[in-house]
Design a protein around this motif. Structure first.
Motif, PDB file in Angstrom:
ATOM      1  N   SER A 104      76.675  40.894  77.693  1.00 18.37           N
ATOM      2  CA  SER A 104      76.087  40.948  76.358  1.00 18.37           C
ATOM      3  C   SER A 104      76.528  39.710  75.580  1.00 18.37           C
ATOM      4  O   SER A 104      77.673  39.283  75.696  1.00 18.37           O
ATOM      5  CB  SER A 104      76.554  42.205  75.615  1.00 18.37           C
ATOM      6  OG  SER A 104      75.944  42.281  74.342  1.00 18.37           O
ATOM      7  N   GLU A 105      75.613  39.127  74.835  1.00 14.21           N
ATOM      8  CA  GLU A 105      75.962  38.033  73.936  1.00 14.21           C
ATOM      9  C   GLU A 105      75.787  38.531  72.504  1.00 14.21           C
ATOM     10  O   GLU A 105      74.812  39.235  72.200  1.00 14.21           O
ATOM     11  CB  GLU A 105      75.107  36.797  74.221  1.00 14.21           C
ATOM     12  CG  GLU A 105      75.497  36.175  75.565  1.00 14.21           C
ATOM     13  CD  GLU A 105      74.803  34.857  75.859  1.00 14.21           C
ATOM     14  OE1 GLU A 105      75.256  34.156  76.764  1.00 14.21           O
ATOM     15  OE2 GLU A 105      73.799  34.549  75.182  1.00 14.21           O
ATOM     16  N   PHE A 106      76.711  38.162  71.646  1.00 14.65           N
ATOM     17  CA  PHE A 106      76.724  38.733  70.302  1.00 14.65           C
ATOM     18  C   PHE A 106      77.534  37.844  69.371  1.00 14.65           C
ATOM     19  O   PHE A 106      78.227  36.922  69.815  1.00 14.65           O
ATOM     20  CB  PHE A 106      77.325  40.150  70.341  1.00 14.65           C
ATOM     21  CG  PHE A 106      78.676  40.187  70.991  1.00 14.65           C
ATOM     22  CD1 PHE A 106      79.828  40.114  70.224  1.00 14.65           C
ATOM     23  CD2 PHE A 106      78.812  40.267  72.375  1.00 14.65           C
ATOM     24  CE1 PHE A 106      81.083  40.116  70.818  1.00 14.65           C
ATOM     25  CE2 PHE A 106      80.078  40.270  72.981  1.00 14.65           C
ATOM     26  CZ  PHE A 106      81.199  40.201  72.203  1.00 14.65           C
ATOM     27  N   ILE A 127      85.041  46.574  72.444  1.00 16.32           N
ATOM     28  CA  ILE A 127      83.885  45.996  73.128  1.00 16.32           C
ATOM     29  C   ILE A 127      84.103  45.987  74.639  1.00 16.32           C
ATOM     30  O   ILE A 127      83.223  46.368  75.415  1.00 16.32           O
ATOM     31  CB  ILE A 127      83.612  44.585  72.579  1.00 16.32           C
ATOM     32  CG1 ILE A 127      83.029  44.713  71.169  1.00 16.32           C
ATOM     33  CG2 ILE A 127      82.694  43.793  73.507  1.00 16.32           C
ATOM     34  CD1 ILE A 127      82.934  43.406  70.411  1.00 16.32           C
ATOM     35  N   LEU A 128      85.306  45.583  75.072  1.00 19.93           N
ATOM     36  CA  LEU A 128      85.552  45.507  76.519  1.00 19.93           C
ATOM     37  C   LEU A 128      85.588  46.896  77.148  1.00 19.93           C
ATOM     38  O   LEU A 128      85.111  47.079  78.278  1.00 19.93           O
ATOM     39  CB  LEU A 128      86.836  44.724  76.784  1.00 19.93           C
ATOM     40  CG  LEU A 128      86.641  43.215  76.608  1.00 19.93           C
ATOM     41  CD1 LEU A 128      87.969  42.482  76.504  1.00 19.93           C
ATOM     42  CD2 LEU A 128      85.811  42.640  77.771  1.00 19.93           C
ATOM     43  N   ASP A 129      86.111  47.878  76.445  1.00 21.34           N
ATOM     44  CA  ASP A 129      86.059  49.257  76.972  1.00 21.34           C
ATOM     45  C   ASP A 129      84.611  49.638  77.257  1.00 21.34           C
ATOM     46  O   ASP A 129      84.294  50.190  78.314  1.00 21.34           O
ATOM     47  CB  ASP A 129      86.667  50.235  75.971  1.00 21.34           C
ATOM     48  CG  ASP A 129      86.482  51.680  76.424  1.00 21.34           C
ATOM     49  OD1 ASP A 129      87.048  52.045  77.467  1.00 21.34           O
ATOM     50  OD2 ASP A 129      85.745  52.425  75.754  1.00 21.34           O
ATOM     51  N   ALA A 164      80.456  38.930  76.371  1.00 19.80           N
ATOM     52  CA  ALA A 164      81.313  39.860  77.115  1.00 19.80           C
ATOM     53  C   ALA A 164      80.622  40.146  78.429  1.00 19.80           C
ATOM     54  O   ALA A 164      79.387  40.280  78.470  1.00 19.80           O
ATOM     55  CB  ALA A 164      81.515  41.153  76.323  1.00 19.80           C
ATOM     56  N   GLU A 165      81.384  40.220  79.501  1.00 22.55           N
ATOM     57  CA  GLU A 165      80.788  40.579  80.784  1.00 22.55           C
ATOM     58  C   GLU A 165      81.794  41.320  81.635  1.00 22.55           C
ATOM     59  O   GLU A 165      83.008  41.208  81.428  1.00 22.55           O
ATOM     60  CB  GLU A 165      80.257  39.351  81.518  1.00 22.55           C
ATOM     61  CG  GLU A 165      81.293  38.322  81.895  1.00 22.55           C
ATOM     62  CD  GLU A 165      80.690  37.229  82.781  1.00 22.55           C
ATOM     63  OE1 GLU A 165      79.875  36.447  82.264  1.00 22.55           O
ATOM     64  OE2 GLU A 165      81.040  37.199  83.980  1.00 22.55           O
ATOM     65  N   HIS A 181      85.708  40.245  80.747  1.00 23.91           N
ATOM     66  CA  HIS A 181      86.333  39.411  79.719  1.00 23.91           C
ATOM     67  C   HIS A 181      85.392  39.169  78.537  1.00 23.91           C
ATOM     68  O   HIS A 181      84.196  39.458  78.619  1.00 23.91           O
ATOM     69  CB  HIS A 181      86.768  38.065  80.314  1.00 23.91           C
ATOM     70  CG  HIS A 181      85.623  37.243  80.824  1.00 23.91           C
ATOM     71  ND1 HIS A 181      85.378  37.015  82.160  1.00 23.91           N
ATOM     72  CD2 HIS A 181      84.624  36.581  80.176  1.00 23.91           C
ATOM     73  CE1 HIS A 181      84.302  36.269  82.303  1.00 23.91           C
ATOM     74  NE2 HIS A 181      83.831  35.992  81.104  1.00 23.91           N
ATOM     75  N   ILE A 182      85.979  38.632  77.477  1.00 29.69           N
ATOM     76  CA  ILE A 182      85.205  38.069  76.365  1.00 29.69           C
ATOM     77  C   ILE A 182      85.451  36.568  76.398  1.00 29.69           C
ATOM     78  O   ILE A 182      86.577  36.124  76.642  1.00 29.69           O
ATOM     79  CB  ILE A 182      85.644  38.654  75.004  1.00 29.69           C
ATOM     80  CG1 ILE A 182      85.244  40.128  74.914  1.00 29.69           C
ATOM     81  CG2 ILE A 182      85.038  37.855  73.841  1.00 29.69           C
ATOM     82  CD1 ILE A 182      85.735  40.836  73.655  1.00 29.69           C
TER      83      ILE A 182
END
Lengths: 201, 201
Positions: A104-106, A127-129, A164-165, A181-182
């Protein structure tokens, strides 16, 4: 599920409630940053209270929950990370690649602040969760976080494009081991690994 | 810091902007749960947009940041966990005991949902990052999260009184090792341990 439930038109509902949440997100940001005088703030607050009163005319009790469309799509509009109707959520839009990668890109604004001008470390964890967990979900069988470990390499700035991926490292029985990671344009800021549990059917 | 800055009356500002954020929190909740008809939603959205326009009259650029009062108190009103002015934040009110224990009691509603009717696992991470981190902060020297590990024992229900607490386990140089948890009336739901880094002065 009743026939009436199956007839819910989520696309139509999205066009009604999505713009409402977008307006609320703008308001959340401005209510943090405004330096308007007391009279202006009081007038704005009165309008907000009237809007809330109007929306109270008919309210789902409890929470939004998670719905499923007739096509089998998940509707998690109340979710704290991806919820279309939830102004706490940025919201993230997740992309699922054929090889299992979820990304996701944000962009995060003033409402996600921890250290001045930087993303709250806990917001990165939130976000990572979600993004790691999304690698483990199976249709109709959500996975639950068992453990989550975060390593903060450096601070993450607000107001920059972030990505984040996550992907699955391995699966052992009911446990899915995911890593992710972010990153910003200069590289990884926060790394994560998690174990997600898929309850037996 | 200029004399003008020193004269900011934070108590007065709190009485102006605090109630605004409370109204926005109610609106966030209702915008997730409302089932009002399209015309009602459109009317409410118009009021919200007008309120946002009014608050735009004078806006601090960027983010709220972290201010310090003349008495040395920290003002983190934009913070994503404890920010008085941030409707993304529940907000938590932290209590610091003489023995170093940091704790907070709070209630989470529909805006913090992950699994239906339960707290998003990442929201628990967000809260624990903040509460553990608070054990490591020293006056004027905030600590930054180095690593954070979360163990989810069971799901945490929305709408119940929750308590988060943390204490310092040990300090080694610039590293503070903290441990803590979230609990409901039936016991611990999520455990956490973290290493927080205090930059050298």
């Amino acid at each position: 599920m009743s026939d009436e439930m199956l007839c819910i038109d989520y696309r139509r509902l999205e066009s009604i409630y999505g713009p409402l949440a977008e307006s609320v997100r703008r308001l959340v940001d401005l209510s943090i940053r405004t330096e308007a005088d007391p009279a202006t703030v009081a007038a704005a607050k009165a309008k907000i209270d009237r809007a809330a009163d109007e929306l109270s005319a008919s309210v789902r009790p409890g929470t939004f929950g998670v719905h499923t469309t007739p096509d089998g799509d998940t509707v998690a509009w109340g979710n704290a990370v991806v919820g279309l109707r939830n102004a706490v959520a940025p919201p993230l839009v997740l992309h699922h690649e054929a090889d299992g990668l979820v990304w996701s890109e944000f962009n995060l604004g003033a409402a996600y602040e921890g250290p001045p001008e930087h993303v709250h470390g806990g917001v990165s964890a939130l976000i990572l969760d979600h993004v790691l967990g999304a690698t483990a979900h199976k249709l109709g069988r959500p996975a639950y976080t068992g453990t989550l470990t975060l390593r903060y390499r450096r601070r993450t700035a607000l107001g920059r494009l972030l990505r984040a991926e996550a992907h699955v490292d391995r699966i052992e029985g009911v446990k899915t081991f995911s890593v992710g990671h972010i990153a910003d344009a200069d590289g990884v800021t926060v790394e994560a690994e998690g174990i997600f549990i898929t309850p037996r059917a």
